[in-house]
Design a protein around this motif. Sequence first.
Motif, PDB file in Angstrom:
ATOM      1  N   GLN A   1       0.820  -1.199   0.000  1.00  0.00           N
ATOM      2  CA  GLN A   1       0.000   0.000   0.000  1.00  0.00           C
ATOM      3  C   GLN A   1       0.862   1.261   0.000  1.00  0.00           C
ATOM      4  OE1 GLN A   1      -1.924  -1.556   3.516  1.00  0.00           O
ATOM      5  NE2 GLN A   1      -3.923  -1.344   2.512  1.00  0.00           N
ATOM      6  N   ARG A   2       0.337   2.306  -0.695  1.00  0.00           N
ATOM      7  CA  ARG A   2       0.989   3.617  -0.717  1.00  0.00           C
ATOM      8  C   ARG A   2      -0.068   4.684  -0.506  1.00  0.00           C
ATOM      9  NH1 ARG A   2       3.877   5.112  -6.086  1.00  0.00           N
ATOM     10  NH2 ARG A   2       1.714   5.232  -6.758  1.00  0.00           N
ATOM     11  N   SER A   3       0.240   5.609   0.379  1.00  0.00           N
ATOM     12  CA  SER A   3      -0.680   6.703   0.677  1.00  0.00           C
ATOM     13  C   SER A   3      -0.717   7.681  -0.498  1.00  0.00           C
ATOM     14  CB  SER A   3      -0.211   7.448   1.930  1.00  0.00           C
ATOM     15  OG  SER A   3      -0.930   8.655   2.091  1.00  0.00           O
TER      16      SER A   3
ATOM     17  N   PHE B   1       3.693   1.590   2.878  1.00  0.00           N
ATOM     18  CA  PHE B   1       3.680   0.940   4.182  1.00  0.00           C
ATOM     19  C   PHE B   1       3.309  -0.526   4.055  1.00  0.00           C
ATOM     20  CE2 PHE B   1      -0.160   3.431   3.581  1.00  0.00           C
ATOM     21  CZ  PHE B   1      -1.209   2.588   3.900  1.00  0.00           C
TER      22      PHE B   1
ATOM     23  N   GLU C   1      -3.529   4.357   7.127  1.00  0.00           N
ATOM     24  CA  GLU C   1      -2.093   4.651   7.107  1.00  0.00           C
ATOM     25  C   GLU C   1      -1.571   4.893   8.526  1.00  0.00           C
ATOM     26  OE1 GLU C   1       1.104   7.864   5.257  1.00  0.00           O
ATOM     27  OE2 GLU C   1      -1.031   8.206   5.004  1.00  0.00           O
TER      28      GLU C   1
ATOM     29  N   PHE D   1      -5.427   5.432   0.122  1.00  0.00           N
ATOM     30  CA  PHE D   1      -4.193   4.813  -0.360  1.00  0.00           C
ATOM     31  C   PHE D   1      -4.513   3.861  -1.487  1.00  0.00           C
ATOM     32  CE2 PHE D   1      -5.477   2.758   3.649  1.00  0.00           C
ATOM     33  CZ  PHE D   1      -5.792   1.489   3.195  1.00  0.00           C
TER      34      PHE D   1
END
Length: 121
Positions: free
Chosen positions: A22-24, A31, A38, A46
């Motif tokens: 996952q990416r914000s 993360f 997050e 995200f």
Amino acid sequence: MEFMPPDMRFMEFLTRGSFKIQRSRMTGRYFFYPRIAEPGTGSTDFEWVEVSGRGTVYSATVVRQKPPTPDYNVVLIDLEEGPRVMSRIDGIAPVSVHIGMSVKARIITEGNTPVLVFVPL
């Protein structure tokens, strides 16, 4: 779209041969372990993104087994994208794994379950 728990979605990606985390969208931060918000911000905005799979061994230990069961290693890997993941290094003797070693992720199948492991670069 039906809700799927983040850990199940991660396993679904592995089943398809894809290593995604996952990416914000708000901070751009990657993360891991999969979660519904997050860390630090609580943001739920995200996305799942494919990562390089390249990383560096941060920590390593050898788990000793009673013969004839082979020993194995447990490692913490700092991914190039930032997060730290727990796994193991395949393709090398457990005692040969060392801190600072460059590694690359591989998805293997054990039983019917996809497993994320790393191999030396």
